[in-house]
Motif scaffolding. Sequence first.
Motif, PDB file in Angstrom:
ATOM      1  N   SER A 106       0.836  -1.205   0.000  1.00 21.66           N
ATOM      2  CA  SER A 106       0.000   0.000   0.000  1.00 21.66           C
ATOM      3  C   SER A 106       0.871   1.256   0.000  1.00 21.66           C
ATOM      4  O   SER A 106       0.602   2.211  -0.752  1.00 21.66           O
ATOM      5  CB  SER A 106      -0.925  -0.021   1.218  1.00 21.66           C
ATOM      6  OG  SER A 106      -1.659   1.161   1.301  1.00 21.66           O
ATOM      7  N   ASN A 107       1.925   1.256   0.831  1.00 19.36           N
ATOM      8  CA  ASN A 107       2.834   2.415   0.879  1.00 19.36           C
ATOM      9  C   ASN A 107       3.551   2.610  -0.448  1.00 19.36           C
ATOM     10  O   ASN A 107       3.722   3.756  -0.908  1.00 19.36           O
ATOM     11  CB  ASN A 107       3.848   2.247   2.014  1.00 19.36           C
ATOM     12  CG  ASN A 107       3.206   2.383   3.378  1.00 19.36           C
ATOM     13  OD1 ASN A 107       2.125   2.955   3.527  1.00 19.36           O
ATOM     14  ND2 ASN A 107       3.878   1.851   4.393  1.00 19.36           N
ATOM     15  N   VAL A 108       3.973   1.515  -1.078  1.00 23.20           N
ATOM     16  CA  VAL A 108       4.647   1.606  -2.376  1.00 23.20           C
ATOM     17  C   VAL A 108       3.689   2.165  -3.423  1.00 23.20           C
ATOM     18  O   VAL A 108       4.072   3.014  -4.249  1.00 23.20           O
ATOM     19  CB  VAL A 108       5.204   0.223  -2.800  1.00 23.20           C
ATOM     20  CG1 VAL A 108       5.609   0.207  -4.268  1.00 23.20           C
ATOM     21  CG2 VAL A 108       6.372  -0.170  -1.914  1.00 23.20           C
ATOM     22  N   LEU A 109       2.434   1.730  -3.410  1.00 21.90           N
ATOM     23  CA  LEU A 109       1.442   2.232  -4.365  1.00 21.90           C
ATOM     24  C   LEU A 109       1.229   3.734  -4.185  1.00 21.90           C
ATOM     25  O   LEU A 109       1.235   4.487  -5.166  1.00 21.90           O
ATOM     26  CB  LEU A 109       0.118   1.479  -4.189  1.00 21.90           C
ATOM     27  CG  LEU A 109      -1.019   1.932  -5.090  1.00 21.90           C
ATOM     28  CD1 LEU A 109      -0.711   1.581  -6.544  1.00 21.90           C
ATOM     29  CD2 LEU A 109      -2.329   1.307  -4.648  1.00 21.90           C
ATOM     30  N   TRP A 110       1.070   4.183  -2.948  1.00 22.22           N
ATOM     31  CA  TRP A 110       0.869   5.623  -2.708  1.00 22.22           C
ATOM     32  C   TRP A 110       2.117   6.423  -3.079  1.00 22.22           C
ATOM     33  O   TRP A 110       2.004   7.547  -3.593  1.00 22.22           O
ATOM     34  CB  TRP A 110       0.472   5.884  -1.256  1.00 22.22           C
ATOM     35  CG  TRP A 110      -0.967   5.537  -0.996  1.00 22.22           C
ATOM     36  CD1 TRP A 110      -1.464   4.512  -0.280  1.00 22.22           C
ATOM     37  CD2 TRP A 110      -2.105   6.244  -1.510  1.00 22.22           C
ATOM     38  NE1 TRP A 110      -2.819   4.510  -0.302  1.00 22.22           N
ATOM     39  CE2 TRP A 110      -3.258   5.575  -1.057  1.00 22.22           C
ATOM     40  CE3 TRP A 110      -2.279   7.369  -2.327  1.00 22.22           C
ATOM     41  CZ2 TRP A 110      -4.540   5.981  -1.360  1.00 22.22           C
ATOM     42  CZ3 TRP A 110      -3.560   7.769  -2.622  1.00 22.22           C
ATOM     43  CH2 TRP A 110      -4.670   7.086  -2.150  1.00 22.22           C
ATOM     44  N   TRP A 111       3.284   5.878  -2.805  1.00 22.99           N
ATOM     45  CA  TRP A 111       4.519   6.574  -3.173  1.00 22.99           C
ATOM     46  C   TRP A 111       4.626   6.701  -4.693  1.00 22.99           C
ATOM     47  O   TRP A 111       5.014   7.766  -5.206  1.00 22.99           O
ATOM     48  CB  TRP A 111       5.726   5.844  -2.590  1.00 22.99           C
ATOM     49  CG  TRP A 111       7.031   6.473  -2.953  1.00 22.99           C
ATOM     50  CD1 TRP A 111       8.007   5.968  -3.747  1.00 22.99           C
ATOM     51  CD2 TRP A 111       7.488   7.758  -2.547  1.00 22.99           C
ATOM     52  NE1 TRP A 111       9.051   6.843  -3.857  1.00 22.99           N
ATOM     53  CE2 TRP A 111       8.760   7.956  -3.123  1.00 22.99           C
ATOM     54  CE3 TRP A 111       6.956   8.768  -1.763  1.00 22.99           C
ATOM     55  CZ2 TRP A 111       9.502   9.107  -2.936  1.00 22.99           C
ATOM     56  CZ3 TRP A 111       7.706   9.917  -1.572  1.00 22.99           C
ATOM     57  CH2 TRP A 111       8.958  10.074  -2.154  1.00 22.99           C
ATOM     58  N   ALA A 112       4.282   5.632  -5.408  1.00 32.08           N
ATOM     59  CA  ALA A 112       4.315   5.691  -6.874  1.00 32.08           C
ATOM     60  C   ALA A 112       3.293   6.698  -7.392  1.00 32.08           C
ATOM     61  O   ALA A 112       3.580   7.473  -8.328  1.00 32.08           O
ATOM     62  CB  ALA A 112       4.037   4.304  -7.459  1.00 32.08           C
ATOM     63  N   LEU A 117       2.299  12.183  -9.666  1.00 33.38           N
ATOM     64  CA  LEU A 117       1.746  13.541  -9.572  1.00 33.38           C
ATOM     65  C   LEU A 117       2.856  14.593  -9.590  1.00 33.38           C
ATOM     66  O   LEU A 117       2.723  15.625 -10.272  1.00 33.38           O
ATOM     67  CB  LEU A 117       0.903  13.694  -8.305  1.00 33.38           C
ATOM     68  CG  LEU A 117      -0.465  12.999  -8.315  1.00 33.38           C
ATOM     69  CD1 LEU A 117      -1.142  13.186  -6.955  1.00 33.38           C
ATOM     70  CD2 LEU A 117      -1.332  13.547  -9.418  1.00 33.38           C
ATOM     71  N   ILE A 118       3.932  14.323  -8.863  1.00 35.75           N
ATOM     72  CA  ILE A 118       5.059  15.276  -8.854  1.00 35.75           C
ATOM     73  C   ILE A 118       5.668  15.376 -10.247  1.00 35.75           C
ATOM     74  O   ILE A 118       5.965  16.492 -10.730  1.00 35.75           O
ATOM     75  CB  ILE A 118       6.112  14.858  -7.814  1.00 35.75           C
ATOM     76  CG1 ILE A 118       5.564  15.039  -6.395  1.00 35.75           C
ATOM     77  CG2 ILE A 118       7.409  15.629  -8.000  1.00 35.75           C
ATOM     78  CD1 ILE A 118       6.457  14.488  -5.312  1.00 35.75           C
ATOM     79  N   PHE A 119       5.858  14.252 -10.927  1.00 36.59           N
ATOM     80  CA  PHE A 119       6.419  14.243 -12.269  1.00 36.59           C
ATOM     81  C   PHE A 119       5.540  15.034 -13.251  1.00 36.59           C
ATOM     82  O   PHE A 119       6.038  15.839 -14.041  1.00 36.59           O
ATOM     83  CB  PHE A 119       6.587  12.794 -12.744  1.00 36.59           C
ATOM     84  CG  PHE A 119       7.116  12.660 -14.122  1.00 36.59           C
ATOM     85  CD1 PHE A 119       8.443  12.979 -14.415  1.00 36.59           C
ATOM     86  CD2 PHE A 119       6.309  12.230 -15.169  1.00 36.59           C
ATOM     87  CE1 PHE A 119       8.934  12.861 -15.696  1.00 36.59           C
ATOM     88  CE2 PHE A 119       6.802  12.114 -16.450  1.00 36.59           C
ATOM     89  CZ  PHE A 119       8.113  12.420 -16.716  1.00 36.59           C
ATOM     90  N   ILE A 120       4.218  14.826 -13.177  1.00 39.10           N
ATOM     91  CA  ILE A 120       3.293  15.553 -14.065  1.00 39.10           C
ATOM     92  C   ILE A 120       3.323  17.048 -13.731  1.00 39.10           C
ATOM     93  O   ILE A 120       3.342  17.894 -14.632  1.00 39.10           O
ATOM     94  CB  ILE A 120       1.870  14.967 -13.938  1.00 39.10           C
ATOM     95  CG1 ILE A 120       1.836  13.566 -14.572  1.00 39.10           C
ATOM     96  CG2 ILE A 120       0.845  15.872 -14.618  1.00 39.10           C
ATOM     97  CD1 ILE A 120       0.529  12.823 -14.352  1.00 39.10           C
ATOM     98  N   SER A 121       3.351  17.376 -12.419  1.00 39.57           N
ATOM     99  CA  SER A 121       3.381  18.805 -12.018  1.00 39.57           C
ATOM    100  C   SER A 121       4.655  19.481 -12.511  1.00 39.57           C
ATOM    101  O   SER A 121       4.612  20.613 -13.028  1.00 39.57           O
ATOM    102  CB  SER A 121       3.297  18.927 -10.496  1.00 39.57           C
ATOM    103  OG  SER A 121       2.117  18.357 -10.001  1.00 39.57           O
TER     104      SER A 121
END
Length: 140
Positions: A106-112, A117-121
């Motif tokens: 779950s943590n890996v999924l949220w981190w990805a 989102l950061i990459f798109i921003s």
Amino acid sequence: VLLSKLYGPQGTFYFTSHSPGEHIICLQSNSTRLVSFGGSKLRIHLDIRVGEHDLDAAITQAKDKVNEVSFKLEHLIEQIEQIVKEQNYQRDREEKFRMTSEDTNSNVLWWAFTQTLIFISVGIFQMKSLKDFFIAKKLV
């Protein structure tokens, strides 16, 4: 009188007591001749066994075999109990491992998702900055 029976020159009688305690056995001869005058002798042999006596070797062997089987059965029951305890321990351990794995996934999924989102921003910010740079230099 519990037992009244004629015996030959040799005889045996047995009795079983259903109640513990003192027992008195009375023996009496019905011979009319006196022992000292008749020349014959009257002999009585009385053997009383109290407690548990082995009457047969087969019974003893059977009891030993039963005791051996009983001991092996108790040992197997102890082994079964140990196996059940080990299985319960492994189930608990597997459940904790599964919970840890699910939390990690779950943590890996949220981190990805956050990295995406950061990459798109950052991509949108760079495109806007590059567009503003081209407009400022009047290249567009």
